[in-house]
Design a protein around this motif. Structure first.
Motif, PDB file in Angstrom:
ATOM      1  N   GLN A  10       0.810  -1.211   0.000  1.00 31.96           N
ATOM      2  CA  GLN A  10       0.000   0.000   0.000  1.00 31.96           C
ATOM      3  C   GLN A  10       0.849   1.270   0.000  1.00 31.96           C
ATOM      4  O   GLN A  10       0.405   2.313  -0.467  1.00 31.96           O
ATOM      5  N   VAL A  11       2.055   1.172   0.554  1.00 35.13           N
ATOM      6  CA  VAL A  11       2.941   2.332   0.652  1.00 35.13           C
ATOM      7  C   VAL A  11       4.331   1.936   0.159  1.00 35.13           C
ATOM      8  O   VAL A  11       4.851   0.875   0.512  1.00 35.13           O
ATOM      9  N   TRP A  36       1.031   4.182  -9.246  1.00 32.13           N
ATOM     10  CA  TRP A  36      -0.057   5.128  -9.031  1.00 32.13           C
ATOM     11  C   TRP A  36      -1.348   4.654  -9.680  1.00 32.13           C
ATOM     12  O   TRP A  36      -2.438   4.896  -9.156  1.00 32.13           O
ATOM     13  N   VAL A  41       0.642   4.434  -2.492  1.00 36.21           N
ATOM     14  CA  VAL A  41       1.086   5.709  -1.927  1.00 36.21           C
ATOM     15  C   VAL A  41       2.609   5.760  -1.931  1.00 36.21           C
ATOM     16  O   VAL A  41       3.271   4.820  -1.493  1.00 36.21           O
ATOM     17  N   VAL A  43       6.063   7.674  -0.633  1.00 39.94           N
ATOM     18  CA  VAL A  43       6.702   8.590   0.307  1.00 39.94           C
ATOM     19  C   VAL A  43       8.188   8.592  -0.035  1.00 39.94           C
ATOM     20  O   VAL A  43       8.807   7.532  -0.111  1.00 39.94           O
ATOM     21  N   ALA A  73       0.460  13.743  -7.844  1.00 42.06           N
ATOM     22  CA  ALA A  73       0.139  12.603  -6.989  1.00 42.06           C
ATOM     23  C   ALA A  73       0.658  12.754  -5.564  1.00 42.06           C
ATOM     24  O   ALA A  73       0.158  12.089  -4.650  1.00 42.06           O
ATOM     25  N   CYS A  74       1.662  13.614  -5.368  1.00 43.41           N
ATOM     26  CA  CYS A  74       2.303  13.723  -4.060  1.00 43.41           C
ATOM     27  C   CYS A  74       2.247  15.164  -3.553  1.00 43.41           C
ATOM     28  O   CYS A  74       2.303  16.110  -4.331  1.00 43.41           O
TER      29      CYS A  74
END
Length: 240
Positions: A10-11, A36, A41, A43, A73-74
């Motif tokens: 998920q990340v 995406w 997500v 980071v 997106a970020c």
């Protein structure tokens, strides 16, 4: 492939995100588009804002759609400040107050490999805690059965004494020995463990895009030594 772990993760977290060549640029565009599209997500930390990634690189126009999507997106947050928190972790325990330990000594000297090693050893002896003196270097063991021999070594009294442990407390290496060959973070972590009093890196060249692999290794080396709270002495041909 990318799709398999995109469905389970998920990340996705990246540290020191950077783009240095056209191959990286194209791979990143395809990779993150796939991530995406599946709702993953991202980071990431980076020394450059999105608009400066792969700046002035060849065929950068093909990379710009990725930059636009990255910004869409970020959320981009600038972490600004005058404090180097890595240096704060290196504060000596015996000095008291807020004085920082000498994390890095950087010396400019374009005088060739052998003289650079001598300079690094002299600077390391002056900066490192304790009474260090020159000893015969011996190899340290790396993963995969490999070994690494320093160009010079320093040791305190306990290491030099027949009653104490044997081995060096500090090692000096040429830049090529540490960064021109295929080495990674695990190798540099082993280096920090082997030489707790400090590591000298001699004859660091001026970096260019042609030497980006060596430059990346140098960044990883310094990061690993920082994390280990290990003093670093750099003797380079040019200023930072």
């Amino acid at each position: 492939g990318t799709g398999a772990w995109c469905w389970t993760a998920q990340v996705l977290v990246f540290d020191e995100f950077q783009i240095t060549d056209v191959a990286d640029a194209m791979v990143c565009r395809q990779l993150f588009d796939a991530c995406w599209d599946r709702g993953l997500v991202l980071v990431a930390t980076s020394n450059r804002p999105p608009d400066d990634l792969y700046e002035d690189g060849p065929n950068r126009e093909h990379f710009l759609p990725f930059v636009r999507r990255l910004k869409a997106a970020c959320k981009v947050s600038a972490v600004a400040g005058d404090t180097d928190h890595r240096r704060l972790r290196l504060r000596g325990s015996g000095g008291g107050g807020d004085a920082e330990a000498p994390a890095v000594r950087y010396v400019v000297q374009d005088a060739g490999g052998a003289r650079a090693v001598v300079t690094a050893a002299t600077q390391l002896k002056a900066a490192a805690p304790g009474d260090l003196d020159v000893v015969a270097p011996s190899s340290i063991t790396l993963a995969g059965g490999r070994s690494l021999l320093p160009d010079a070594a320093l040791a305190g009294w306990s290491a030099r004494s027949s009653l104490g442990r044997r081995g060096a407390d500090a090692g000096i290496f040429s830049f090529d020995a540490l960064c021109a060959e295929d080495r990674g973070a695990a190798d540099y972590h082993a280096l920090a463990r082997a030489f707790p009093a400090g590591v000298g890196v001699a004859d660091v060249p001026e970096f260019s895009i042609a030497k980006h692999d060596a430059a990346r290794r140098f960044i990883t080396l310094v990061d690993e030594l920082y994390e280990a709270r290990c003093l670093v002495v750099v003797v380079a041909r040019t200023g930072p």
